[in-house]
Enzyme design. Structure first.
Site, mmCIF file in Angstrom:
data_model
loop_
_atom_site.group_PDB
_atom_site.id
_atom_site.type_symbol
_atom_site.label_atom_id
_atom_site.label_comp_id
_atom_site.label_asym_id
_atom_site.label_seq_id
_atom_site.Cartn_x
_atom_site.Cartn_y
_atom_site.Cartn_z
ATOM 1 N N ASN A 158 0.835 -1.192 0.000
ATOM 2 C CA ASN A 158 0.000 0.000 0.000
ATOM 3 C C ASN A 158 0.879 1.254 0.000
ATOM 4 O OD1 ASN A 158 -2.363 1.616 0.238
ATOM 5 N ND2 ASN A 158 -3.362 -0.018 1.396
ATOM 6 N N HIS B 243 23.225 3.116 12.823
ATOM 7 C CA HIS B 243 24.486 3.814 13.069
ATOM 8 C C HIS B 243 24.988 3.467 14.463
ATOM 9 C CE1 HIS B 243 23.704 6.245 9.483
ATOM 10 N NE2 HIS B 243 22.457 6.304 9.917
#
Length: 204
Positions: free
Chosen positions: A86, A116
């Site tokens: 969707n 990170h």
């Protein structure tokens, strides 16, 4: 220009790497331009499907992705047959994403392969890591779900809306929550009822 194999090798390898390769930036700009062209087309324009086949690493038969689509790369995402997504699917696909046949993805879903280090000095140097996401066959992922790096979701499982999936979900499970947890296995009640206690017609 296509994405150089050397760039893919860096992003798809385990461990920390640094966003300091000039070829990375050039390759990503090209992919971003291609995605811009895809999102500029009407959903049923035949040119859009052709561009999506160029954009993704793999794209099977009868795939439908509602616009708009957001992605870091596209080339790192592999779609099986009969996949439906969707609107507002977001793919942070520096690492690879594998989506199995007949999987359905609700609106505003985010699949994140990349993170990170917590260590601040590494983040200053643009350090990151990527771990693949594997979504099995015939999975249903509800609206506003986020899947984090390294997660595998097993075949036939259902992930409830607004879940944060931080760990693997086994096959044939119903799971939801933040963090997402298995609530129960798919059972005979699910074979008889489509929602709560509403029965599936005998002729279906």
């Amino acid at each position: 220009m296509t994405v150089p194999q050397s760039v893919l090798d860096i992003m798809h390898s385990p461990g920390v790497y640094f966003w300091d390769d000039a070829s990375m930036g050039a390759a990503q700009r090209e992919q971003r331009d291609l995605l811009y062209d895809i999102n500029a087309l009407r959903a049923d324009d035949p040119a859009r499907e052709r561009l999506l086949h160029r954009y993704f690493g793999e794209m099977g038969e009868d795939v439908w992705i509602e616009p708009p689509l957001r992605a870091n790369w596209g080339i790192s995402t592999h779609l099986g047959d009969h996949v439906y997504a969707n609107f507002n699917l977001t793919l942070v696909d520096d690492g690879e994403i594998f989506i199995g046949d007949h999987t359905m993805i609700g609106p505003n879903v985010t699949l994140v392969t990349t993170g990170h280090p917590v260590r601040p000095d590494l983040r200053e140097r643009l350090a990151q890591f990527s771990e693949p996401i594997h979504i099995g066959r015939n999975v249903w992922i509800g609206a506003n779900v986020t899947v984090l790096p390294g997660v595998t979701i097993g075949d036939n499982s259902v992930i409830g809306a607004c879940s944060l999936v931080t760990r693997d979900i086994p096959a044939d499970s119903v799971a939801f929550g933040s963090p997402c947890r298995v609530v129960r296995k798919i059972d005979d009640h699910d074979r008889e009822c489509y929602w709560r206690d509403r029965r599936i017609p005998d002729d279906v």
